[in-house]
Design a protein around this motif. Sequence first.
Motif, PDB file in Angstrom:
ATOM      1  N   VAL A 173       0.862  -1.177   0.000  1.00 30.14           N
ATOM      2  CA  VAL A 173       0.000   0.000   0.000  1.00 30.14           C
ATOM      3  C   VAL A 173       0.899   1.228   0.000  1.00 30.14           C
ATOM      4  CG1 VAL A 173      -1.781   1.299   1.225  1.00 30.14           C
ATOM      5  CG2 VAL A 173      -1.800  -1.213   1.301  1.00 30.14           C
ATOM      6  N   THR A 174       0.696   2.124  -0.960  1.00 31.62           N
ATOM      7  CA  THR A 174       1.510   3.331  -1.063  1.00 31.62           C
ATOM      8  C   THR A 174       0.723   4.535  -0.577  1.00 31.62           C
ATOM      9  OG1 THR A 174       2.765   2.463  -2.946  1.00 31.62           O
ATOM     10  CG2 THR A 174       2.782   4.858  -2.625  1.00 31.62           C
ATOM     11  N   VAL A 175       1.308   5.254   0.372  1.00 31.25           N
ATOM     12  CA  VAL A 175       0.725   6.492   0.894  1.00 31.25           C
ATOM     13  C   VAL A 175       1.642   7.640   0.501  1.00 31.25           C
ATOM     14  CG1 VAL A 175       0.078   7.757   2.972  1.00 31.25           C
ATOM     15  CG2 VAL A 175      -0.393   5.303   2.811  1.00 31.25           C
ATOM     16  N   ARG A 176       1.047   8.672  -0.090  1.00 21.49           N
ATOM     17  CA  ARG A 176       1.843   9.825  -0.499  1.00 21.49           C
ATOM     18  C   ARG A 176       1.099  11.105  -0.141  1.00 21.49           C
ATOM     19  NH1 ARG A 176       5.903   9.208  -3.783  1.00 21.49           N
ATOM     20  NH2 ARG A 176       4.987   7.353  -4.751  1.00 21.49           N
ATOM     21  N   ASP A 177       1.812  12.043   0.421  1.00 20.80           N
ATOM     22  CA  ASP A 177       1.245  13.347   0.793  1.00 20.80           C
ATOM     23  C   ASP A 177       0.014  13.190   1.689  1.00 20.80           C
ATOM     24  OD1 ASP A 177       3.196  14.669  -0.744  1.00 20.80           O
ATOM     25  OD2 ASP A 177       1.966  14.530  -2.560  1.00 20.80           O
ATOM     26  N   GLY A 178       0.089  12.235   2.621  1.00 22.92           N
ATOM     27  CA  GLY A 178      -0.959  12.091   3.621  1.00 22.92           C
ATOM     28  C   GLY A 178      -2.193  11.365   3.173  1.00 22.92           C
ATOM     29  N   ALA A 179      -2.133  10.686   2.031  1.00 24.48           N
ATOM     30  CA  ALA A 179      -3.303   9.965   1.527  1.00 24.48           C
ATOM     31  C   ALA A 179      -2.868   8.695   0.803  1.00 24.48           C
ATOM     32  CB  ALA A 179      -4.115  10.849   0.576  1.00 24.48           C
ATOM     33  N   VAL A 180      -3.761   7.705   0.788  1.00 25.69           N
ATOM     34  CA  VAL A 180      -3.480   6.473   0.053  1.00 25.69           C
ATOM     35  C   VAL A 180      -3.448   6.771  -1.443  1.00 25.69           C
ATOM     36  CG1 VAL A 180      -4.330   4.187  -0.544  1.00 25.69           C
ATOM     37  CG2 VAL A 180      -4.476   4.973   1.808  1.00 25.69           C
ATOM     38  N   GLU A 181      -2.373   6.384  -2.075  1.00 28.34           N
ATOM     39  CA  GLU A 181      -2.218   6.627  -3.506  1.00 28.34           C
ATOM     40  C   GLU A 181      -2.542   5.389  -4.337  1.00 28.34           C
ATOM     41  OE1 GLU A 181       1.088   9.003  -5.820  1.00 28.34           O
ATOM     42  OE2 GLU A 181       1.795   6.941  -5.496  1.00 28.34           O
ATOM     43  N   SER A 182      -2.044   4.224  -3.888  1.00 35.08           N
ATOM     44  CA  SER A 182      -2.239   3.011  -4.679  1.00 35.08           C
ATOM     45  C   SER A 182      -2.111   1.777  -3.808  1.00 35.08           C
ATOM     46  CB  SER A 182      -1.228   2.935  -5.832  1.00 35.08           C
ATOM     47  OG  SER A 182       0.098   2.851  -5.320  1.00 35.08           O
ATOM     48  N   VAL A 183      -2.650   0.670  -4.329  1.00 29.93           N
ATOM     49  CA  VAL A 183      -2.563  -0.622  -3.663  1.00 29.93           C
ATOM     50  C   VAL A 183      -2.117  -1.651  -4.691  1.00 29.93           C
ATOM     51  CG1 VAL A 183      -3.783  -2.402  -2.361  1.00 29.93           C
ATOM     52  CG2 VAL A 183      -4.415   0.008  -2.062  1.00 29.93           C
ATOM     53  N   GLU A 184      -1.055  -2.353  -4.368  1.00 30.15           N
ATOM     54  CA  GLU A 184      -0.548  -3.401  -5.251  1.00 30.15           C
ATOM     55  C   GLU A 184      -1.203  -4.726  -4.868  1.00 30.15           C
ATOM     56  OE1 GLU A 184       3.695  -5.575  -6.355  1.00 30.15           O
ATOM     57  OE2 GLU A 184       3.697  -3.567  -5.456  1.00 30.15           O
ATOM     58  N   VAL A 185      -1.904  -5.324  -5.836  1.00 22.73           N
ATOM     59  CA  VAL A 185      -2.633  -6.571  -5.596  1.00 22.73           C
ATOM     60  C   VAL A 185      -2.068  -7.648  -6.511  1.00 22.73           C
ATOM     61  CG1 VAL A 185      -4.885  -7.678  -5.473  1.00 22.73           C
ATOM     62  CG2 VAL A 185      -4.694  -5.215  -5.048  1.00 22.73           C
ATOM     63  N   GLY A 186      -1.732  -8.781  -5.930  1.00 24.41           N
ATOM     64  CA  GLY A 186      -1.159  -9.863  -6.718  1.00 24.41           C
ATOM     65  C   GLY A 186      -2.184 -10.906  -7.098  1.00 24.41           C
ATOM     66  N   GLY A 187      -1.690 -12.112  -7.372  1.00 25.59           N
ATOM     67  CA  GLY A 187      -2.573 -13.237  -7.663  1.00 25.59           C
ATOM     68  C   GLY A 187      -3.495 -13.000  -8.835  1.00 25.59           C
ATOM     69  N   ALA A 188      -4.792 -13.217  -8.622  1.00 28.94           N
ATOM     70  CA  ALA A 188      -5.781 -13.148  -9.692  1.00 28.94           C
ATOM     71  C   ALA A 188      -5.921 -11.753 -10.282  1.00 28.94           C
ATOM     72  CB  ALA A 188      -7.143 -13.616  -9.173  1.00 28.94           C
ATOM     73  N   VAL A 189      -5.497 -10.718  -9.552  1.00 25.09           N
ATOM     74  CA  VAL A 189      -5.604  -9.337 -10.049  1.00 25.09           C
ATOM     75  C   VAL A 189      -4.312  -8.902 -10.722  1.00 25.09           C
ATOM     76  CG1 VAL A 189      -5.920  -6.921  -9.364  1.00 25.09           C
ATOM     77  CG2 VAL A 189      -7.369  -8.695  -8.378  1.00 25.09           C
ATOM     78  N   ASP A 190      -3.195  -9.060 -10.025  1.00 27.06           N
ATOM     79  CA  ASP A 190      -1.874  -8.751 -10.564  1.00 27.06           C
ATOM     80  C   ASP A 190      -1.834  -7.355 -11.187  1.00 27.06           C
ATOM     81  OD1 ASP A 190       0.794  -9.169 -11.136  1.00 27.06           O
ATOM     82  OD2 ASP A 190       0.401 -10.139 -13.068  1.00 27.06           O
ATOM     83  N   ALA A 191      -2.145  -6.349 -10.375  1.00 25.29           N
ATOM     84  CA  ALA A 191      -2.170  -4.975 -10.870  1.00 25.29           C
ATOM     85  C   ALA A 191      -2.011  -4.021  -9.694  1.00 25.29           C
ATOM     86  CB  ALA A 191      -3.475  -4.688 -11.602  1.00 25.29           C
ATOM     87  N   THR A 192      -1.635  -2.793 -10.011  1.00 27.50           N
ATOM     88  CA  THR A 192      -1.592  -1.724  -9.024  1.00 27.50           C
ATOM     89  C   THR A 192      -2.831  -0.858  -9.226  1.00 27.50           C
ATOM     90  OG1 THR A 192       0.821  -1.719  -8.963  1.00 27.50           O
ATOM     91  CG2 THR A 192      -0.297   0.250  -8.161  1.00 27.50           C
ATOM     92  N   LEU A 193      -3.668  -0.807  -8.203  1.00 33.55           N
ATOM     93  CA  LEU A 193      -4.941  -0.085  -8.290  1.00 33.55           C
ATOM     94  C   LEU A 193      -4.828   1.258  -7.573  1.00 33.55           C
ATOM     95  CD1 LEU A 193      -7.367  -3.045  -7.421  1.00 33.55           C
ATOM     96  CD2 LEU A 193      -6.474  -2.355  -9.661  1.00 33.55           C
TER      97      LEU A 193
END
Length: 410
Positions: A173-193
């Motif tokens: 989970v990436t947090v930037r400037d005090g807010a969640v920016e993105s979530v890296e999901v593996g397996g069946a999704v395999d993408a950064t949301l």
Amino acid sequence: MSDDPTVLVIGGGATGAGVARDLATRGVDATLVDRGGLGSGTSGRSHGLLHSGARYAEADAEGASECIEENKTLRDVAGACVRETGGLFVRLDGDDPDYFEEKIAACEAIGIETERLDGDAAREAVPGLADGVAEAFRVPDGVIYPSRLVAANAADAEQHGATVHPHAPVEDVTVRDGAVESVEVGGAVDATLEPEVVVNATGAWADSIAEMAGVEVGMAPSRGVMVSVEYDGAPPVLNRCRDPDDGDIVVPHDGEVVLGTTSVPVSDPDDYETEDWEVERSVEECAAMLPAVADAPTVRTWWGVRPLYAPDESGSNRRGISRGFTLLDHERDGAAGLYSVVGGKLTTYRQMAETTVNEICDRLGVDAACETATEPLAHADDPERLDELVEAYGGANPTDADVVGVRMSD
């Protein structure tokens, strides 16, 4: 997968699936992910009790009130995901009669329906009940089949436009400037949301997701054993009427009863020891209420981990920790857009979801009322379809493998 949902729900147990369903029925674009099959965490490794609230009535009136309210709601909307059995609180010779009176009075004050029975009437109502039962009272306990419940919520969410992905672990989970920016999901999704909102509904594992985002939650998980043994009778749920302790609940299934449970602190919900004494003590204590289970053949044994929230907890006895739930807004921790919903019980999952989604809708400016307390769950009255969905979402879990597993193998 490349489309970014408005809300990403992490954790496919009852609460997470309930959040996804509630969001979708209000028109909010949602994606639900779980690292394993749906319901494979605490939800599917419980004793499956549909609480009346009586267990907590004298110690936690608010939590008990939540239970009886949701108990009634689930009976209306969950169909074959629940089973009507009734419940009985029993006082054995030697148990404190004052505690019995305090318990029944607290139930009545909250509005939990009760019926007092003397020992003979209790044994007439429940053949096989111990001779040592001095008195008892009825309560509207029941049974939840969590694999079905989670599958019904997930299917309902998908019918309303949500996306559901079992076997899709969150890796970062990436947090930037005090807010969640993105979530890296593996397996069946395999993408950064890049969702606008992230819901951490991972129960006993909430700390690990929070840690990825650089925030703290404060879980205090404890393990408990469940032992399913053969039993030909059809008793109600049996509860020992004493301060909560090991081996004080018997939950009926078809041709079996589930005996439990213990409470032992664990530091890692994925890696903990189990002890033979937990099984032996649970069987011995439950046999004090229902003697035939002492020598009944064991069908299966499993452990679950309670998602107890207690950020200040340091002691070894975690039975006293509230079973109420808490919604944490991590904006205060420098991770705006991230929420953790923690604590609670399987019985109150829908209320936990509603509270969470109310907060999210306020944040997103969505003006839509919750419908989940009145609208039946998808396929709730079609157990065969529910069991097909359980299989599609990852398979039956230990709590109700004797119900769903048998049907799927026919």
